[in-house]
Every structure is written in C-alpha cells, then in structure tokens.
Write a protein that holds these residues in place. Structure first.
Motif, PDB file in Angstrom:
ATOM      1  N   ASP A   1       0.715  -1.211   0.037  1.00  0.00           N
ATOM      2  CA  ASP A   1      -0.197   0.083  -0.125  1.00  0.00           C
ATOM      3  C   ASP A   1       0.857   1.270  -0.003  1.00  0.00           C
ATOM      4  O   ASP A   1       0.588   2.272  -0.758  1.00  0.00           O
ATOM      5  CB  ASP A   1      -0.903   0.007   1.157  1.00  0.00           C
ATOM      6  CG  ASP A   1      -2.024  -1.102   1.102  1.00  0.00           C
ATOM      7  OD1 ASP A   1      -2.349  -1.564  -0.204  1.00  0.00           O
ATOM      8  OD2 ASP A   1      -2.711  -1.322   2.138  1.00  0.00           O
ATOM      9  N   ASN A   2       1.943   1.188   0.803  1.00  0.00           N
ATOM     10  CA  ASN A   2       2.736   2.334   0.866  1.00  0.00           C
ATOM     11  C   ASN A   2       3.476   2.631  -0.412  1.00  0.00           C
ATOM     12  O   ASN A   2       3.642   3.820  -0.907  1.00  0.00           O
ATOM     13  CB  ASN A   2       3.787   2.206   1.958  1.00  0.00           C
ATOM     14  CG  ASN A   2       3.286   2.743   3.456  1.00  0.00           C
ATOM     15  OD1 ASN A   2       2.295   3.256   3.364  1.00  0.00           O
ATOM     16  ND2 ASN A   2       3.493   1.689   4.448  1.00  0.00           N
ATOM     17  N   ILE A   3       3.904   1.505  -1.284  1.00  0.00           N
ATOM     18  CA  ILE A   3       4.539   1.790  -2.388  1.00  0.00           C
ATOM     19  C   ILE A   3       3.516   2.215  -3.295  1.00  0.00           C
ATOM     20  O   ILE A   3       4.009   3.176  -4.114  1.00  0.00           O
ATOM     21  CB  ILE A   3       4.992   0.179  -2.832  1.00  0.00           C
ATOM     22  CG1 ILE A   3       6.295   0.006  -1.762  1.00  0.00           C
ATOM     23  CG2 ILE A   3       5.546   0.422  -4.203  1.00  0.00           C
ATOM     24  CD1 ILE A   3       6.997  -1.426  -2.208  1.00  0.00           C
ATOM     25  N   ALA A   4       2.479   1.966  -3.549  1.00  0.00           N
ATOM     26  CA  ALA A   4       1.348   2.230  -4.171  1.00  0.00           C
ATOM     27  C   ALA A   4       1.185   3.893  -4.191  1.00  0.00           C
ATOM     28  O   ALA A   4       0.865   4.470  -5.151  1.00  0.00           O
ATOM     29  CB  ALA A   4      -0.138   1.525  -4.076  1.00  0.00           C
ATOM     30  N   LYS A   5       1.171   4.384  -2.799  1.00  0.00           N
ATOM     31  CA  LYS A   5       0.966   5.810  -2.515  1.00  0.00           C
ATOM     32  C   LYS A   5       2.219   6.615  -3.203  1.00  0.00           C
ATOM     33  O   LYS A   5       1.956   7.639  -3.445  1.00  0.00           O
ATOM     34  CB  LYS A   5       0.901   5.883  -0.949  1.00  0.00           C
ATOM     35  CG  LYS A   5      -0.374   5.483  -0.418  1.00  0.00           C
ATOM     36  CD  LYS A   5      -0.413   5.693   0.879  1.00  0.00           C
ATOM     37  CE  LYS A   5      -1.553   5.122   1.813  1.00  0.00           C
ATOM     38  NZ  LYS A   5      -1.455   5.106   3.303  1.00  0.00           N
ATOM     39  N   VAL A   6       3.445   5.930  -2.777  1.00  0.00           N
ATOM     40  CA  VAL A   6       4.333   6.930  -3.480  1.00  0.00           C
ATOM     41  C   VAL A   6       4.276   6.656  -4.908  1.00  0.00           C
ATOM     42  O   VAL A   6       4.863   7.877  -5.601  1.00  0.00           O
ATOM     43  CB  VAL A   6       5.877   6.089  -2.949  1.00  0.00           C
ATOM     44  CG1 VAL A   6       7.142   6.672  -3.634  1.00  0.00           C
ATOM     45  CG2 VAL A   6       5.975   6.302  -1.458  1.00  0.00           C
ATOM     46  N   SER A   7       4.040   5.842  -5.555  1.00  0.00           N
ATOM     47  CA  SER A   7       3.973   5.625  -7.025  1.00  0.00           C
ATOM     48  C   SER A   7       2.585   6.583  -7.585  1.00  0.00           C
ATOM     49  O   SER A   7       2.878   7.146  -8.663  1.00  0.00           O
ATOM     50  CB  SER A   7       3.463   4.287  -7.560  1.00  0.00           C
ATOM     51  OG  SER A   7       4.400   3.147  -7.228  1.00  0.00           O
ATOM     52  N   GLU A   8       1.737   7.050  -6.683  1.00  0.00           N
ATOM     53  CA  GLU A   8       0.671   7.958  -7.211  1.00  0.00           C
ATOM     54  C   GLU A   8       1.319   9.017  -7.179  1.00  0.00           C
ATOM     55  O   GLU A   8       1.074  10.272  -7.966  1.00  0.00           O
ATOM     56  CB  GLU A   8      -0.407   7.770  -6.068  1.00  0.00           C
ATOM     57  CG  GLU A   8      -1.216   6.472  -6.289  1.00  0.00           C
ATOM     58  CD  GLU A   8      -2.327   6.589  -5.249  1.00  0.00           C
ATOM     59  OE1 GLU A   8      -2.347   7.663  -4.651  1.00  0.00           O
ATOM     60  OE2 GLU A   8      -2.858   5.400  -5.163  1.00  0.00           O
TER      61      GLU A   8
ATOM     62  N   ALA B   1       4.685  10.112  -7.385  1.00  0.00           N
ATOM     63  CA  ALA B   1       5.773  10.166  -8.237  1.00  0.00           C
ATOM     64  C   ALA B   1       5.374  10.714  -9.703  1.00  0.00           C
ATOM     65  O   ALA B   1       4.549   9.985 -10.290  1.00  0.00           O
ATOM     66  CB  ALA B   1       6.738   9.071  -8.251  1.00  0.00           C
ATOM     67  N   THR B   2       5.780  11.664 -10.220  1.00  0.00           N
ATOM     68  CA  THR B   2       5.613  12.155 -11.669  1.00  0.00           C
ATOM     69  C   THR B   2       6.833  12.266 -12.309  1.00  0.00           C
ATOM     70  O   THR B   2       7.775  12.369 -11.788  1.00  0.00           O
ATOM     71  CB  THR B   2       4.767  13.449 -11.417  1.00  0.00           C
ATOM     72  OG1 THR B   2       5.591  14.454 -11.022  1.00  0.00           O
ATOM     73  CG2 THR B   2       3.885  13.434 -10.615  1.00  0.00           C
TER      74      THR B   2
ATOM     75  N   ALA C   1      14.516  12.361  -9.929  1.00  0.00           N
ATOM     76  CA  ALA C   1      14.834  11.619  -9.078  1.00  0.00           C
ATOM     77  C   ALA C   1      16.267  11.986  -8.330  1.00  0.00           C
ATOM     78  O   ALA C   1      17.110  12.449  -9.091  1.00  0.00           O
ATOM     79  CB  ALA C   1      15.291  10.042  -9.816  1.00  0.00           C
TER      80      ALA C   1
END
Length: 99
Positions: A37-44, A46-47, A52
C-alpha cells in the motif's frame, strides 16, 4: 482490496524455503500488505516532472586540485622500515616452508 493474501504469503514462504506457522502468516500478511500500500501511495505521487534524487540536498566533491609535489627519495621512504634490502622493504615470507 488487499493484494497480499495468506495463500500468497505461504507460497512465498515455500519459495524462500521458510517454514511459517499460522501466526507468522497472519503477521506477515498484514506487514506485506502495508508495504505494498505504501509503495502504491509513493507511485501515485511520483511524476515525470520530478527529478529522481539520491540525496535531499545538492552535493559536490570537495577534493583539492591535484598538484605535483616533491616525492620521497628511496632513502626517505625506507628510513623507518624495520628491515630493507636493495632499496626495498624486506618482509617475512608468508608462503612456503616457513609456515
């Protein structure tokens, strides 16, 4: 919807050759689900327009310029050596019959 199921954790345990009891499966299911879930939040967040970074602040080398200096003479280099011969450091052999 949870992506990590107890069956998946058991399968990962088999692949990793780790024997897990029911309590460990339950605990790992929750922990791994939180990680996903936390990785999914970071992926949302990140643009493509966000560069980086490896450090939060800009970094630069602080080396001084490379300047040729006065090298040591062979005599100066060997003056504090415990033993020398023919202008070289002399050390005890570490291979051979002396072992």
């Amino acid at each position: 919807m949870s992506e990590i199921t107890p069956e998946l954790v058991r399968h990962l345990g088999v692949l990793a050759r780790i024997q897990l009891d029911d309590a460990e499966v339950t605990q790992l299911t929750g922990q791994l689900d939180a990680i996903v879930d936390n990785i999914a939040k970071v992926s949302e967040v990140a643009t493509a327009d966000v560069v980086a970074t490896s450090h939060p602040i800009p970094m630069q080398n602080v080396f001084r310029p490379d300047v040729v200096g006065q090298p040591l003479t062979p005599e100066q280099a060997l003056q504090n050596a415990p033993d020398s011969a023919d202008g070289r450091f002399r050390v005890t052999a570490i291979l051979g019959e002396e072992q």
